[in-house]
Design a protein around this motif. Structure first.
Motif, PDB file in Angstrom:
ATOM      1  N   ALA B 230     -12.176 -11.816  22.466  1.00 40.93           N
ATOM      2  CA  ALA B 230     -11.744 -13.058  22.518  1.00 40.93           C
ATOM      3  C   ALA B 230     -11.681 -13.527  24.044  1.00 40.93           C
ATOM      4  CB  ALA B 230     -10.042 -13.075  22.213  1.00 40.93           C
ATOM      5  N   THR B 231     -11.959 -14.723  24.191  1.00 41.99           N
ATOM      6  CA  THR B 231     -12.140 -15.630  25.642  1.00 41.99           C
ATOM      7  C   THR B 231     -10.886 -15.442  26.478  1.00 41.99           C
ATOM      8  OG1 THR B 231     -11.932 -17.615  24.507  1.00 41.99           O
ATOM      9  CG2 THR B 231     -14.197 -16.796  25.240  1.00 41.99           C
ATOM     10  N   GLU B 232      -9.772 -15.701  25.960  1.00 40.90           N
ATOM     11  CA  GLU B 232      -8.330 -16.168  26.520  1.00 40.90           C
ATOM     12  C   GLU B 232      -7.702 -14.645  26.634  1.00 40.90           C
ATOM     13  OE1 GLU B 232      -7.261 -16.097  22.160  1.00 40.90           O
ATOM     14  OE2 GLU B 232      -9.019 -16.721  23.470  1.00 40.90           O
ATOM     15  N   THR B 233      -8.156 -13.611  26.314  1.00 43.54           N
ATOM     16  CA  THR B 233      -7.656 -12.227  26.598  1.00 43.54           C
ATOM     17  C   THR B 233      -7.435 -11.994  28.193  1.00 43.54           C
ATOM     18  OG1 THR B 233      -8.386 -11.436  24.547  1.00 43.54           O
ATOM     19  CG2 THR B 233      -7.462  -9.901  26.052  1.00 43.54           C
ATOM     20  N   THR B 234      -6.307 -11.695  28.798  1.00 41.36           N
ATOM     21  CA  THR B 234      -6.128 -11.212  30.146  1.00 41.36           C
ATOM     22  C   THR B 234      -6.514  -9.569  30.357  1.00 41.36           C
ATOM     23  OG1 THR B 234      -3.945 -10.740  29.988  1.00 41.36           O
ATOM     24  CG2 THR B 234      -4.624 -13.193  30.645  1.00 41.36           C
ATOM     25  N   ALA B 235      -6.815  -9.249  31.722  1.00 41.01           N
ATOM     26  CA  ALA B 235      -7.253  -7.970  32.121  1.00 41.01           C
ATOM     27  C   ALA B 235      -6.157  -6.943  31.501  1.00 41.01           C
ATOM     28  CB  ALA B 235      -7.700  -7.688  33.355  1.00 41.01           C
ATOM     29  N   SER B 236      -4.881  -7.711  31.907  1.00 45.15           N
ATOM     30  CA  SER B 236      -3.611  -6.764  31.748  1.00 45.15           C
ATOM     31  C   SER B 236      -3.370  -6.525  30.066  1.00 45.15           C
ATOM     32  CB  SER B 236      -2.333  -7.661  32.221  1.00 45.15           C
ATOM     33  OG  SER B 236      -2.173  -8.497  31.649  1.00 45.15           O
ATOM     34  N   THR B 237      -3.803  -7.503  29.437  1.00 47.85           N
ATOM     35  CA  THR B 237      -3.451  -7.288  28.030  1.00 47.85           C
ATOM     36  C   THR B 237      -4.479  -6.166  27.459  1.00 47.85           C
ATOM     37  OG1 THR B 237      -3.023  -9.449  27.677  1.00 47.85           O
ATOM     38  CG2 THR B 237      -3.754  -8.284  25.583  1.00 47.85           C
ATOM     39  N   THR B 238      -5.930  -5.948  27.733  1.00 41.73           N
ATOM     40  CA  THR B 238      -6.940  -5.120  27.516  1.00 41.73           C
ATOM     41  C   THR B 238      -6.275  -3.549  27.872  1.00 41.73           C
ATOM     42  OG1 THR B 238      -8.118  -5.827  29.135  1.00 41.73           O
ATOM     43  CG2 THR B 238      -8.707  -6.389  26.826  1.00 41.73           C
ATOM     44  N   ALA B 239      -5.804  -3.708  29.240  1.00 39.30           N
ATOM     45  CA  ALA B 239      -5.316  -2.467  29.973  1.00 39.30           C
ATOM     46  C   ALA B 239      -4.138  -1.650  29.086  1.00 39.30           C
ATOM     47  CB  ALA B 239      -4.864  -2.548  31.342  1.00 39.30           C
ATOM     48  N   ARG B 240      -3.221  -2.796  28.745  1.00 37.95           N
ATOM     49  CA  ARG B 240      -1.866  -2.556  28.151  1.00 37.95           C
ATOM     50  C   ARG B 240      -2.228  -1.862  26.622  1.00 37.95           C
ATOM     51  NH1 ARG B 240       1.064  -5.335  24.613  1.00 37.95           N
ATOM     52  NH2 ARG B 240      -0.091  -7.086  25.310  1.00 37.95           N
ATOM     53  N   LEU B 241      -3.288  -2.547  26.213  1.00 35.27           N
ATOM     54  CA  LEU B 241      -3.498  -1.956  24.859  1.00 35.27           C
ATOM     55  C   LEU B 241      -4.445  -0.756  24.930  1.00 35.27           C
ATOM     56  CD1 LEU B 241      -4.920  -5.234  23.217  1.00 35.27           C
ATOM     57  CD2 LEU B 241      -3.065  -3.785  22.200  1.00 35.27           C
ATOM     58  N   GLN B 242      -5.214  -0.414  25.963  1.00 36.94           N
ATOM     59  CA  GLN B 242      -6.113   0.756  25.900  1.00 36.94           C
ATOM     60  C   GLN B 242      -5.055   1.917  26.243  1.00 36.94           C
ATOM     61  OE1 GLN B 242      -9.168  -0.047  28.443  1.00 36.94           O
ATOM     62  NE2 GLN B 242      -8.066   0.742  30.362  1.00 36.94           N
ATOM     63  N   ARG B 243      -3.875   1.660  27.280  1.00 36.34           N
ATOM     64  CA  ARG B 243      -3.177   2.536  27.496  1.00 36.34           C
ATOM     65  C   ARG B 243      -2.277   3.005  26.115  1.00 36.34           C
ATOM     66  NH1 ARG B 243      -1.770   0.034  31.930  1.00 36.34           N
ATOM     67  NH2 ARG B 243      -0.078  -1.174  31.006  1.00 36.34           N
ATOM     68  N   ALA B 244      -1.752   2.035  25.545  1.00 37.69           N
ATOM     69  CA  ALA B 244      -0.898   2.308  24.112  1.00 37.69           C
ATOM     70  C   ALA B 244      -1.850   3.063  23.213  1.00 37.69           C
ATOM     71  CB  ALA B 244      -0.495   1.012  23.796  1.00 37.69           C
ATOM     72  N   ALA B 245      -3.010   2.688  23.078  1.00 36.78           N
ATOM     73  CA  ALA B 245      -3.806   3.605  22.069  1.00 36.78           C
ATOM     74  C   ALA B 245      -4.131   5.033  22.598  1.00 36.78           C
ATOM     75  CB  ALA B 245      -5.396   2.968  22.125  1.00 36.78           C
ATOM     76  N   LEU B 246      -4.269   5.162  23.847  1.00 38.38           N
ATOM     77  CA  LEU B 246      -4.381   6.669  24.531  1.00 38.38           C
ATOM     78  C   LEU B 246      -2.931   7.513  24.299  1.00 38.38           C
ATOM     79  CD1 LEU B 246      -6.496   5.766  27.474  1.00 38.38           C
ATOM     80  CD2 LEU B 246      -7.240   7.554  25.717  1.00 38.38           C
ATOM     81  N   ARG B 247      -1.969   6.772  24.449  1.00 37.05           N
ATOM     82  CA  ARG B 247      -0.599   7.235  24.320  1.00 37.05           C
ATOM     83  C   ARG B 247      -0.321   7.727  22.855  1.00 37.05           C
ATOM     84  NH1 ARG B 247       2.612   3.453  28.367  1.00 37.05           N
ATOM     85  NH2 ARG B 247       1.856   4.309  30.093  1.00 37.05           N
ATOM     86  N   CYS B 248      -0.974   7.505  21.833  1.00 40.42           N
ATOM     87  CA  CYS B 248      -0.476   7.756  20.467  1.00 40.42           C
ATOM     88  C   CYS B 248      -0.497   9.310  20.310  1.00 40.42           C
ATOM     89  CB  CYS B 248      -1.760   7.140  19.618  1.00 40.42           C
ATOM     90  SG  CYS B 248      -1.410   5.327  19.340  1.00 40.42           S
ATOM     91  N   TYR B 249      -1.433   9.829  21.191  1.00 44.66           N
ATOM     92  CA  TYR B 249      -1.427  11.425  21.010  1.00 44.66           C
ATOM     93  C   TYR B 249      -1.316  12.106  22.299  1.00 44.66           C
ATOM     94  CZ  TYR B 249      -4.368   9.829  16.953  1.00 44.66           C
ATOM     95  OH  TYR B 249      -4.806   9.427  15.782  1.00 44.66           O
ATOM     96  N   ALA B 250      -0.711  13.348  22.180  1.00 41.84           N
ATOM     97  CA  ALA B 250      -0.152  14.224  23.390  1.00 41.84           C
ATOM     98  C   ALA B 250      -1.338  14.505  24.029  1.00 41.84           C
ATOM     99  CB  ALA B 250       0.573  15.401  23.014  1.00 41.84           C
ATOM    100  N   SER B 251      -1.356  14.824  25.577  1.00 42.58           N
ATOM    101  CA  SER B 251      -2.477  14.771  26.524  1.00 42.58           C
ATOM    102  C   SER B 251      -3.349  15.926  25.947  1.00 42.58           C
ATOM    103  CB  SER B 251      -2.142  14.974  27.663  1.00 42.58           C
ATOM    104  OG  SER B 251      -0.950  16.227  27.955  1.00 42.58           O
ATOM    105  N   SER B 252      -2.664  17.008  25.277  1.00 48.85           N
ATOM    106  CA  SER B 252      -3.217  18.316  24.660  1.00 48.85           C
ATOM    107  C   SER B 252      -4.141  18.099  23.355  1.00 48.85           C
ATOM    108  CB  SER B 252      -2.377  19.325  24.692  1.00 48.85           C
ATOM    109  OG  SER B 252      -1.065  19.057  23.744  1.00 48.85           O
ATOM    110  N   ASP B 253      -3.744  17.004  22.662  1.00 48.22           N
ATOM    111  CA  ASP B 253      -4.273  16.584  21.407  1.00 48.22           C
ATOM    112  C   ASP B 253      -5.905  16.291  21.499  1.00 48.22           C
ATOM    113  OD1 ASP B 253      -4.759  15.642  18.719  1.00 48.22           O
ATOM    114  OD2 ASP B 253      -2.713  15.226  18.478  1.00 48.22           O
TER     115      ASP B 253
END
Lengths: 274, 316
Positions: B230-253
């Protein structure tokens, strides 16, 4: 309006045992007419309504080899609106016969020895009956049409095939007539009665394109009281008479008019919501 | 059959009718013979016809449906992976015994998936017809329809799965069906807004019902891909989504590494190498040496220039 007579079943096979089995199985559900020659079969199809079932032994008139007989393929090409069932034997050739038959738009295949019991025959005819109409509707509907709308149109096609009304469509979709009306509006489709009328017009238009049928034949076959009734409805829905439609390519003219109505409904729905 | 028994009969749920016909098929099921042009394909075609007929027939009439001692499916060419499934279906058809035909059809569909996508879809449909009240069966048809590229069919079956899952309060299948709707809407000509709202609904259902983290991770990954396109997406939105995706699992998973690779692949596809490098540096410890090699190979592959970002290829 069309009356609810049992659909016609035209049968051409040299296998006496199969003919007896089929007659016993479906005599109560269909009016069975046995024909002996390809010419007779052709004339019978022209005289029959579009929901007619045609059962042909795919080996008839063919010495050997996987491809169906030339007169059979000529009929399949000339009458795409009829529901053709090919009867095939379970032989080593079946591996080549099936892909060959698959290119001709058959409603279904009956494999002797596999699914030729009375129950299986009844069920196959019930499922395959009207498949050409469904195929025509599939090719008519725009690819972008909402899947809900597509499911309603598919059910409407089955209802038209059994000469049903909008109440039958509501029953088929297991909903009330009022809910169906709302569902049609939400899916950007015409109201149920008009949708069923449209499908009958599309069916009549595809018959008009088939060589050998007069306008009166088509009107009678599609259950209109006269050719004048068919003319009235095509003028109302498509904007021209059946003979003009035939000159322009009737199926394509009806398809364009139907798509235009769907687009108009989509525009008015967008304006209403927005 | 637990799902079917749990349906609350008084609620007027309307289950959308299923679309069965594949758009290009002139004769139902013959794609099986086209995809597997040998005796096995012919046997599968005959079996598929018989299973569909059996499923569509009234249960009282089923014992009279087929002849006793009719020729059965050829035994040549049958891969070991589906031998037991074919035997189970043959038993079901011949003796009308209680056999999990849906599971057998799903097993054949899984076997067919990589090499014969339409065969997989047809057998998944047959399985769903055998178990018309099971949401997961309908949802699986949507998965195979999406894999084979039939978006309209996928949406129809996913909507069916939604209705069935809602009636039985099976929120896992409900969320999985929403993901399939999003996938179908990301296909050419699809409704991206609807795809996004479906994925947001997955997150909401996940939060309310404490579902498996895989569903949340898949939804977030797909939202991330949509955001990149999407053209209107801000960098903070993508950063927030990638952080949330990574936090779905524990660091050892170990699944955290899979999410990271999927994120890196998405960034690489749209040519955002700098962001990908930054992300990889931030989570360097998550990857095993083998996975790190895989990522390096990913970056070595030619990618389109950053000035012309590609549309996302659709959620997975």
């Amino acid at each position: 309006m069309r009356t609810k007579e049992p659909p016609r079943l035209l049968l051409m096979t040299g296998d006496g045992a199969f003919r007896t089995r089929l007659t016993r199985a479906v005599a109560r559900l269909y009016s069975i007419h046995s024909v002996a020659t390809w010419e007779e079969l052709r004339d019978a199809i022209i005289d029959s309504p579009p929901n007619t079932i045609v059962v042909v032994d795919s080996a008839a008139g063919r010495p050997s080899g996987p491809r169906p007989a030339r007169p059979f393929t000529a009929l399949l090409e000339a009458f795409p609106s009829a529901s053709f069932f090919a009867v095939v034997q379970r032989t080593g050739n079946l591996l080549k016969t099936v892909p060959a038959l698959a290119t001709y738009g058959l409603a279904d295949v009956i494999v002797i020895g596999h699914d030729d019991t009375a129950t299986a025959l009844r069920e196959r005819f019930r499922r395959g009956h009207g498949r050409p109409l469904m195929r025509m509707l599939d090719s008519t509907l725009p690819a972008t049409l909402d899947p809900h709308a597509r499911a309603i149109v598919a059910a409407a096609g089955e209802v038209v095939n059994t000469a049903g009304l909008s109440a039958d469509l509501a029953a088929k979709l297991r909903t009330s007539r009022r809910t169906l009306l709302r569902a049609c509006r939400r899916a950007q489709l015409p109201p149920p009665r008009r949708l069923l009328a449209w499908i009958r017009v599309l069916q009549a238009a595809s018959l008009l394109d088939e060589h050998g049928r007069t306008v009166a034949d088509v009107a009678r076959a599609c259950g209109y009281s006269s050719d004048a009734a068919l003319r009235r409805i095509t003028v109302n829905f498509v904007g021209c008479s059946p003979s003009v439609m035939r000159r322009r390519g009737a199926a394509e003219a009806a398809r364009r008019a139907f798509i235009a109505e769907l687009e108009a409904l989509a525009r008015s729905s967008t304006a209403r919501d927005g | 059959m637990a799902d079917a028994q749990r349906i609350r009969p008084r609620r007027p749920w309307v289950i959308p009718p299923a679309l069965l016909h594949l758009p290009f098929e002139l004769l139902r099921g013959t794609t099986i013979v086209h995809e597997t042009p040998n005796e096995l394909g012919l046997g599968l075609w005959l079996l598929h016809r018989e299973v569909e007929l059996w499923a569509a027939t009234d249960p009282d009439d089923r014992p009279k449906l087929f002849r006793v001692g009719r020729p059965s499916t050829p035994t040549r060419f049958i891969p070991p992976a589906i031998t037991s499934s074919l035997a189970a279906l043959r038993t079901m058809l011949a003796r009308d015994t209680v056999v999990d035909g849906e599971a057998a059809c799903q097993a054949i569909a899984r076997w067919a998936t990589p090499r014969a996508p339409a065969t997989a879809l047809l057998f998944a449909q047959a399985g769903a017809m055998l178990a018309p009240r099971i949401a997961s069966a309908a949802q699986q048809v949507a998965v195979y329809a999406n894999d084979a590229g039939y978006a309209s069919l996928a949406i129809n079956w996913a909507n069916r799965a939604l209705a069935l899952a809602r009636a039985t309060q099976n929120w896992h299948d409900y969320a999985a069906a929403l993901i399939e709707i999003a996938r179908a809407n990301c296909a050419a000509g699809g409704d991206v807004t609807l795809a996004r709202s479906s994925l947001v609904r997955v997150l909401r259902v996940h939060r309310r019902n404490g579902l498996h983290p895989d569903l949340r991770a898949r939804a977030l990954l797909n939202l991330f891909r949509l955001a990149l396109g999407a053209t209107e997406t801000t960098a903070s939105t993508t950063a927030r989504l990638q952080r949330a995706a990574l936090r779905c699992y524990a660091s050892s998973d170990r699944r955290r590494a899979d999410v990271l690779i999927a994120l890196l692949r998405s960034l690489s596809e749209v040519g955002r190498h700098a962001d990908a490098t930054e992300l990889m540096n931030g989570y360097a410890g998550v990857l095993t040496p083998k996975q790190a090699d895989e990522v390096r190979r990913l970056f070595a592959a030619p990618v389109p220039p950053a000035s012309t970002p590609r549309q996302p290829t659709g959620p997975s």
